[in-house]
Write an enzyme that holds these catalytic residues in place. Structure first.
Site, PDB file in Angstrom:
ATOM      1  N   ARG A 244      58.857  75.265  64.604  1.00 52.02           N
ATOM      2  CA  ARG A 244      58.840  73.873  65.131  1.00 52.02           C
ATOM      3  C   ARG A 244      57.494  73.405  65.371  1.00 52.02           C
ATOM      4  NH1 ARG A 244      64.265  75.982  68.112  1.00 52.02           N
ATOM      5  NH2 ARG A 244      65.634  74.977  66.431  1.00 52.02           N
ATOM      6  N   GLN A 280      45.498  39.509  68.586  1.00 49.43           N
ATOM      7  CA  GLN A 280      46.170  40.688  69.712  1.00 49.43           C
ATOM      8  C   GLN A 280      47.259  41.304  69.200  1.00 49.43           C
ATOM      9  OE1 GLN A 280      47.630  39.164  73.705  1.00 49.43           O
ATOM     10  NE2 GLN A 280      45.563  39.861  74.352  1.00 49.43           N
ATOM     11  N   GLN A 337      55.000  47.772  58.862  1.00 50.55           N
ATOM     12  CA  GLN A 337      54.986  46.128  59.453  1.00 50.55           C
ATOM     13  C   GLN A 337      53.622  45.739  59.328  1.00 50.55           C
ATOM     14  OE1 GLN A 337      57.766  44.825  60.255  1.00 50.55           O
ATOM     15  NE2 GLN A 337      57.022  43.002  61.012  1.00 50.55           N
ATOM     16  N   GLY A 341      54.628  42.591  53.586  1.00 52.50           N
ATOM     17  CA  GLY A 341      55.511  42.682  52.288  1.00 52.50           C
ATOM     18  C   GLY A 341      54.838  43.894  51.380  1.00 52.50           C
ATOM     19  N   GLU A 364      64.865  72.120  60.680  1.00 50.34           N
ATOM     20  CA  GLU A 364      64.252  73.212  61.812  1.00 50.34           C
ATOM     21  C   GLU A 364      64.821  72.813  63.130  1.00 50.34           C
ATOM     22  OE1 GLU A 364      60.650  74.898  61.549  1.00 50.34           O
ATOM     23  OE2 GLU A 364      60.334  74.713  59.405  1.00 50.34           O
ATOM     24  N   THR A 366      67.710  69.737  64.466  1.00 43.52           N
ATOM     25  CA  THR A 366      67.813  68.302  64.738  1.00 43.52           C
ATOM     26  C   THR A 366      67.327  68.108  65.929  1.00 43.52           C
ATOM     27  OG1 THR A 366      69.834  67.971  65.706  1.00 43.52           O
ATOM     28  CG2 THR A 366      69.723  67.853  63.149  1.00 43.52           C
TER      29      THR A 366
END
Length: 381
Positions: A244, A280, A337, A341, A364, A366
């Site tokens: 993990r 900003q 984001q 596009g 490994e 959830t």
């Protein structure tokens, strides 16, 4: 920009520098093409092996690098920053070596471990089954000892490197006694009766094949039992705690790659007469992404340092896996984001990063399982 690291010594700094060079020159240029073609990068794993990167946290006596987890995980992060499939594959290989390194006899280690750590052999970890994922103690793949051979029948699921690995660290049922009836076998890929099903059709990590492995009267020599019969579940869960940490480091690497791409784009993209990074709303979004990356990195490093000192780290490993994979999901989403596009097209890598960020929240253990494990540790404290 490259992650800023506080490494313990000059040797560690040189190793990270070497890894960055390999990642930049050999991995990053081909990652998108290999992922699009769903092509397994076997030669690139051999390159990592020849460079000494496939056995870093294991003792030098068996061909490993003898390095701390604190250093190994940062090397792993650098690989994942360039190519997530390679990072995950390296982490899985290291976890697949754990059972032999920690529970094998000296004779078993001398026989198999040098090639595994030196990169000649690539490993896979076979615990999950179609009806036994989070409930590992419910596995049904059966191994019956006949003379000096285990005859194995059953199906393993979600196996990274399935069909391409050279060995499979496999958990099997040797008695009906629940979790105490599970044992660990080191299964050679050429074992008669072992075969791979067709690869799963996945949304991401398409350069890393994931398959079922089918055992049909597969005959595994008894000298490939690691530990004693009944030790398998303990071996598996102990390996997962370290594994993990590997997934946490890979997730941070993926998030770092997404952040780097977003910052570069925001500096170049202009709107209303100035780069969008000066607005900003964009500044705050990028700042939150950077904070998520660095916080997740600090979390896995804290868990690694506890492991290196021989302290309990199971809870910290679950926290690191939870925090880092959730951070990667958020940072890659925000990177799309930032690019707008363009980020939704395959002309830029962030759409691939977003697809790749989902599965670390699942494999490994959830993230829901990680929350259960963390809460269980809190109850015991």
């Amino acid at each position: 920009m490259p992650a800023e690291r506080l490494l313990p010594d000059r040797d560690a700094e040189d190793l990270v520098k070497l890894t960055r060079e390999i990642a930049r020159d050999e991995l990053a240029p081909i990652a998108a093409r290999y992922e699009e073609e769903e092509r397994f990068p076997r030669e690139q794993f051999r390159l990592l092996g020849r460079s000494g990167l496939l056995g870093l946290p294991y003792p030098e006596a068996w061909g490993g690098g003898g390095l701390s987890y604190e250093v190994y995980l940062q090397v792993l992060e650098e690989v994942a920053t360039a190519w997530m499939s390679m990072g995950v594959g390296l982490s899985v290989h290291v976890m697949s070596c754990f059972a032999l390194a920690e529970y094998g006899t000296d004779e078993q280690r001398a026989r198999w471990l040098p090639d595994m750590l030196g990169g000649e052999l690539l490993g896979a970890y076979a615990l999950s089954e179609p009806q036994a994922g989070s409930d590992a103690a419910a596995l049904t793949t059966r191994a019956v000892l006949t003379d000096s051979t285990y005859v194995v029948n059953g199906v393993k699921a979600w196996i990274t490197h399935g069909g391409h690995a050279d060995f499979y660290t496999t958990m099997v049922r040797t008695s009906p006694d629940g979790g105490r009836g599970v044992s660990c076998l080191l299964v050679d890929a050429a074992t008669p009766g072992l075969s791979a099903a067709p690869p799963e059709h996945k949304m991401g990590l398409t350069g890393s094949p994931t398959t079922q492995m089918i055992f049909d009267d597969a005959r595994v020599p008894a000298d490939r039992l690691l530990g004693a019969e009944g030790d398998g579940l303990r071996i598996a869960l102990t390996a997962l705690s370290s594994g993990r940490l590997g997934i946490a480091a890979c997730s941070v690497g993926l998030a770092q790659a997404a952040l780097d791409e977003a910052v570069a784009y925001a500096k170049e993209r202009s709107q209303f007469g100035r780069p969008i990074i000066e607005f900003q709303g964009m500044e705050f979004l990028l700042a939150d992404m950077a904070a998520a990356v660095e916080s997740a990195r600090a979390t896995y490093l804290e868990a690694a340092r506890r492991r290196d000192r021989g302290l309990p780290f199971t809870r910290q490993a679950s926290i690191a896996k939870l925090v880092a994979t959730d951070a990667a999901m958020k940072v890659t989403t925000d990177a799309v984001q930032v690019l707008g596009g363009a980020g939704y097209t395959r002309d830029f890598p962030v759409e691939r990063y977003l697809r790749e960020a989902k599965v670390p929240q699942i494999f490994e253990g959830t993230n829901q399982i990680q929350r259960m494990l963390i809460a269980r540790e809190l109850r015991r404290s």
